[in-house]
Design an enzyme around this catalytic site. Structure first.
Site, PDB file in Angstrom:
ATOM      1  N   LYS A   6       0.759  -1.069  -0.337  1.00  0.00           N
ATOM      2  CA  LYS A   6      -0.157   0.008   0.158  1.00  0.00           C
ATOM      3  C   LYS A   6       0.694   1.259   0.140  1.00  0.00           C
ATOM      4  O   LYS A   6       1.931   1.618   0.769  1.00  0.00           O
ATOM      5  CB  LYS A   6      -1.045   0.028   1.314  1.00  0.00           C
ATOM      6  CG  LYS A   6      -1.760   1.288   2.024  1.00  0.00           C
ATOM      7  CD  LYS A   6      -2.749   1.680   2.711  1.00  0.00           C
ATOM      8  CE  LYS A   6      -3.086   2.679   2.833  1.00  0.00           C
ATOM      9  NZ  LYS A   6      -3.654   3.079   4.407  1.00  0.00           N
ATOM     10  N   ASP A  20      -2.588  10.501   3.553  1.00  0.00           N
ATOM     11  CA  ASP A  20      -4.245   9.947   3.377  1.00  0.00           C
ATOM     12  C   ASP A  20      -4.449  10.781   4.312  1.00  0.00           C
ATOM     13  O   ASP A  20      -4.339  11.239   5.809  1.00  0.00           O
ATOM     14  CB  ASP A  20      -3.681   8.581   3.967  1.00  0.00           C
ATOM     15  CG  ASP A  20      -5.561   8.281   4.758  1.00  0.00           C
ATOM     16  OD1 ASP A  20      -6.729   8.559   3.953  1.00  0.00           O
ATOM     17  OD2 ASP A  20      -5.209   7.570   5.707  1.00  0.00           O
ATOM     18  N   LYS A  46     -10.164  12.598   8.202  1.00  0.00           N
ATOM     19  CA  LYS A  46      -9.220  12.521   9.080  1.00  0.00           C
ATOM     20  C   LYS A  46      -9.606  14.272  10.263  1.00  0.00           C
ATOM     21  O   LYS A  46      -8.759  15.142   9.611  1.00  0.00           O
ATOM     22  CB  LYS A  46      -7.795  12.392   9.414  1.00  0.00           C
ATOM     23  CG  LYS A  46      -7.909  11.001   8.740  1.00  0.00           C
ATOM     24  CD  LYS A  46      -6.379  10.523   8.683  1.00  0.00           C
ATOM     25  CE  LYS A  46      -5.978   9.432   7.994  1.00  0.00           C
ATOM     26  NZ  LYS A  46      -7.004   8.322   8.585  1.00  0.00           N
ATOM     27  N   ASP A  71       2.066   6.906   5.668  1.00  0.00           N
ATOM     28  CA  ASP A  71       0.928   5.862   5.134  1.00  0.00           C
ATOM     29  C   ASP A  71       1.298   5.438   3.621  1.00  0.00           C
ATOM     30  O   ASP A  71       0.411   4.504   2.790  1.00  0.00           O
ATOM     31  CB  ASP A  71      -0.438   6.346   4.604  1.00  0.00           C
ATOM     32  CG  ASP A  71      -1.701   5.852   4.683  1.00  0.00           C
ATOM     33  OD1 ASP A  71      -1.228   4.755   5.565  1.00  0.00           O
ATOM     34  OD2 ASP A  71      -2.454   5.937   4.853  1.00  0.00           O
ATOM     35  N   ASP A 116     -11.983   7.201   3.923  1.00  0.00           N
ATOM     36  CA  ASP A 116     -10.706   6.761   4.411  1.00  0.00           C
ATOM     37  C   ASP A 116     -10.823   5.802   4.792  1.00  0.00           C
ATOM     38  O   ASP A 116      -9.230   5.059   5.022  1.00  0.00           O
ATOM     39  CB  ASP A 116     -11.249   7.902   5.693  1.00  0.00           C
ATOM     40  CG  ASP A 116      -9.848   7.213   7.152  1.00  0.00           C
ATOM     41  OD1 ASP A 116      -8.932   7.683   5.993  1.00  0.00           O
ATOM     42  OD2 ASP A 116      -9.412   8.306   8.029  1.00  0.00           O
ATOM     43  N   GLU A 158      -9.295   3.466   2.437  1.00  0.00           N
ATOM     44  CA  GLU A 158      -8.871   4.080   0.865  1.00  0.00           C
ATOM     45  C   GLU A 158      -7.787   2.859   0.744  1.00  0.00           C
ATOM     46  O   GLU A 158      -7.717   2.443  -0.352  1.00  0.00           O
ATOM     47  CB  GLU A 158      -7.960   5.381   1.035  1.00  0.00           C
ATOM     48  CG  GLU A 158      -6.740   5.487   1.594  1.00  0.00           C
ATOM     49  CD  GLU A 158      -6.496   5.510   2.913  1.00  0.00           C
ATOM     50  OE1 GLU A 158      -7.530   5.398   3.181  1.00  0.00           O
ATOM     51  OE2 GLU A 158      -5.488   4.920   2.987  1.00  0.00           O
ATOM     52  N   ARG A 207      -7.528  -0.446   1.515  1.00  0.00           N
ATOM     53  CA  ARG A 207      -8.269  -1.578   0.841  1.00  0.00           C
ATOM     54  C   ARG A 207      -8.504  -1.916  -0.712  1.00  0.00           C
ATOM     55  O   ARG A 207      -8.176  -2.554  -1.429  1.00  0.00           O
ATOM     56  CB  ARG A 207      -8.927  -1.846   1.255  1.00  0.00           C
ATOM     57  CG  ARG A 207     -10.072  -1.497   1.496  1.00  0.00           C
ATOM     58  CD  ARG A 207     -11.270  -1.302   3.665  1.00  0.00           C
ATOM     59  NE  ARG A 207     -10.760  -0.985   4.555  1.00  0.00           N
ATOM     60  CZ  ARG A 207     -10.887  -1.503   5.515  1.00  0.00           C
ATOM     61  NH1 ARG A 207     -12.641  -1.645   5.127  1.00  0.00           N
ATOM     62  NH2 ARG A 207     -10.711  -0.901   7.062  1.00  0.00           N
TER      63      ARG A 207
HETATM   64  N1  BES Z   1      -3.821   4.889   6.684  1.00  0.00           N
HETATM   65  C1  BES Z   1      -4.796   4.539   7.741  1.00  0.00           C
HETATM   66  C2  BES Z   1      -4.345   3.561   9.116  1.00  0.00           C
HETATM   67  C3  BES Z   1      -3.829   3.690   9.717  1.00  0.00           C
HETATM   68  C4  BES Z   1      -4.143   4.588  10.953  1.00  0.00           C
HETATM   69  C5  BES Z   1      -2.283   3.874   9.962  1.00  0.00           C
HETATM   70  C6  BES Z   1      -3.098   5.036  12.356  1.00  0.00           C
HETATM   71  C7  BES Z   1      -1.166   4.532  10.759  1.00  0.00           C
HETATM   72  C8  BES Z   1      -1.731   4.712  11.354  1.00  0.00           C
HETATM   73  C9  BES Z   1      -6.189   3.833   6.573  1.00  0.00           C
HETATM   74  O1  BES Z   1      -6.160   4.235   5.821  1.00  0.00           O
HETATM   75  C10 BES Z   1      -7.101   4.495   7.103  1.00  0.00           C
HETATM   76  O2  BES Z   1      -7.740   5.657   7.285  1.00  0.00           O
HETATM   77  N2  BES Z   1      -8.112   2.932   8.595  1.00  0.00           N
HETATM   78  C11 BES Z   1      -9.309   3.796   8.789  1.00  0.00           C
HETATM   79  C12 BES Z   1     -10.299   2.783   8.592  1.00  0.00           C
HETATM   80  C13 BES Z   1     -11.563   2.866   8.804  1.00  0.00           C
HETATM   81  C14 BES Z   1     -12.536   4.573   8.342  1.00  0.00           C
HETATM   82  C15 BES Z   1     -12.704   2.055   8.414  1.00  0.00           C
HETATM   83  C16 BES Z   1      -9.169   3.635  10.043  1.00  0.00           C
HETATM   84  O3  BES Z   1      -8.710   3.245  11.167  1.00  0.00           O
HETATM   85  O4  BES Z   1      -9.426   4.756  11.472  1.00  0.00           O
HETATM   86 ZN    ZN Z   2      -4.990   4.658   4.600  1.00  0.00          ZN
HETATM   87 MN    MN Z   3      -7.649   6.652   5.720  1.00  0.00          MN
END
Ligand code: BES
Ligand code: ZN
Ligand code: MN
Length: 487
Positions: free
Chosen positions: A253, A258, A265, A276, A335, A337, A339
């Site tokens: 990824k 992000d 966010k 990210d 967010d 994204e 996946r």
């Molecule tokens: N890049 C983030 C995950 C992340 C969070 C990485 C903190 C490193 C530190 C990912 O794209 C994300 O935003 N995931 C969301 C998913 C949710 C919307 C289902 C998350 O983990 O909040």
């Molecule tokens: Zn992300």
């Molecule tokens: Mn995200």
């Protein structure tokens, strides 16, 4: 990179020396010479400090006598317990204690050639620093250590053992550099350009732009990318040195930033989302490591590079996109994204290369940090044999994994009313539903998903991992390949 040399065990008369000391042993060789040369200053200091050679213990003796500036004792623990990890940590601790010295030696005369090389590897990994954007640091505040001489009975054997480790260190540093770069510098096109530099190591590099991706039908990845003025890229890297064997495949990824997109966010800590792309960064560094040490394997690395931004052209919650696999996805939360990016690159990798197995790495979910903190990455796999090998490689390299479940029972959480699936499954088991989602883009083929969100960046120094970008995954997967997949 720290300049490493190997030399016969002759005690230096000036500068800094590290003495590696095993627990419950009477130190001999160079240790004895150093103690004699300093009139017993070293043994007196170590006994005053109650230093007994315990693993991870260090003791610095400043100005012990003669022209020696500093002698550092580093404990190895019990000799019978020694392994590469412990030796690397000792080398890392040594380099840390030597940071104020320009030139130094490590007395590894009690160790084998391979063990001495592991010490050098640890010291090298410790001495990494991302310095590009510091213009005003005073020279005296910078770490000085530039060259390290490892003293061993078998310098040429140690130098041979060091060669592949130097290749691995180079891969780790490439990943740390990529992950450390701010997102205004490292956008998808820039990251693709840096991947092209792997050609110098003999890696074949191919870059897909938005035109090609549209033609192929990468609707899931392109949906993420459409909010950004920075165009996406997919980079395919191939290292072919394994004869006729089907390739092993690594997928990353690479979200260069992000923001969350329209599902934006919160501001606090958002700067962390420059890393990210750490999954993709690890794949690039791994390919460099494999090529750098001329691994006898056919390996392919595929990274999906996009920037996730909110804008007038960004995708909206509720949009339905068609992935390269043909499956449709309702994007409930922009967010989630990573996946979406992985869905298309994993399918592409599988269709194009028919690999023996696929391992993907992604900073995929905040939920994995809630589950495992900053000690283990989450491992999800449809194949017990592959999972066991990964777990073993994790223990050996210290890049630890913890296996998490995959189970169809979670599928109901990502059921959509309008499309084949939706991209989020609610709060319960957020890392598992993300993995279940990715699994839908894997055919009947061994696959493992490493959720490295808690491991890609570190806020504290460790012996072989200075704070900042860790390059988690490079050593792990290099070890996986070396232990099980080379011809
Ligand atoms: N890049 C983030 C995950 C992340 C969070 C990485 C903190 C490193 C530190 C990912 O794209 C994300 O935003 N995931 C969301 C998913 C949710 C919307 C289902 C998350 O983990 O909040
Ligand atoms: Zn992300
Ligand atoms: Mn995200």
């Amino acid at each position: 990179m720290l300049e490493i040399g190997f030399a016969k065990p002759v005690l230096p008369t000036s500068g800094a020396v590290v003495l590696l000391i095993a627990e419950e042993e009477r130190p001999g060789g160079l240790w004895q010479q150093a103690d004699a040369a300093t009139g017993g200053a070293i043994s007196r200091a170590l006994s005053a400090a109650e230093f007994k050679g315990g693993k991870g213990k260090t003791c610095t003796v400043l100005g012990p006598g003669g022209d020696l500036t500093r002698v550092v004792a580093v404990g190895l623990g019990k000799r019978s317990d020694l392994n590469p990890r412990i030796l690397q940590d000792a080398g890392g601790a040594a380099a840390g204690a030597l940071a104020r010295e320009a030139i130094a030696s490590i007395a590894a005369d009690g160790l084998s050639a391979t063990q001495a090389a592991e010490v050098a590897f640890g010291a090298t990994l410790n001495a990494y620093r991302f310095d590009r954007y510091r213009t005003k640091e005073k020279p005296q505040d910078k770490p000085k250590l530039a060259a390290l001489s490892v003293l061993t009975g078998d310098p040429s054997g140690a130098a041979d053992a060091w060669q592949p480790l130097a290749g691995a260190a180079n891969g780790v540093f490439l990943t740390r550099d990529l992950v450390s770069e701010p997102a205004n510098v490292l956008n998808p096109a820039e990251m693709a350009d840096r991947c092209r530099q792997l050609k110098a190591l003999g890696v074949k590099v191919e870059v897909l732009g938005p035109q090609e991706m549209r033609a192929l039908g990468f609707g899931a990845l392109l949906g993420v990318a459409q909010g950004s003025v920075n165009e996406p890229r997919v980079v395919v890297m191939r290292w072919d040195n394994g004869g006729a064997a089907r390739p092993v495949a690594f997928i990353g990824k690479g979200v260069t930033f992000d923001t969350g997109g329209i599902s934006i966010k919160p501001a606090g800590g958002m700067e962390d989302m420059k890393w990210d792309m750490a999954g993709a960064g690890a794949v690039v560094g791994l390919m460099a490591a494999l090529a750098g040490r001329k691994a006898r394997v056919n390996a392919v690395g595929v990274v999906g590079l996009v920037e996730n931004m909110p804008s007038g052209s960004a995708q909206r919650p509720g949009d339905v996109v068609k992935s390269y696999s043909g499956q449709t996805i309702e994007v409930i939360n922009t967010d989630a994204e990573g996946r979406l990016v992985l869905a298309d690159v994993i399918w592409y990798c599988q269709q194009k290369f028919d690999p023996q197995f696929m391992v993907d790495l992604a900073t995929l979910t905040g939920a994995i940090i809630i589950s495992l903190g900053h000690e283990h990455a989450g491992l999800f796999s449809n194949d017990d044999a592959l999972a066991e090998k990964l777990l073993a490689a994790g223990k050996e390299t210290g890049e630890k994994l913890w296996r998490m479940p995959l189970d169809e029972a979670y599928d109901k959480q990502i059921k959509s009313e309008i499309a084949d699936m939706k991209n989020i499954g609610g709060r319960p088991a957020g890392s598992v539903t993300a993995a279940q989602f990715i699994q839908r883009f894997v055919n009947d083929k061994p696959w493992a998903h490493l959720d490295i969100a808690g491991m890609a960046w570190s806020s504290k120094d460790a012996p072989t991992v200075p704070k900042g970008a860790t390059a988690f995954g490079v050593r792990l997967l290099d070890r996986l390949v070396a232990a099980y997949y080379e011809t």
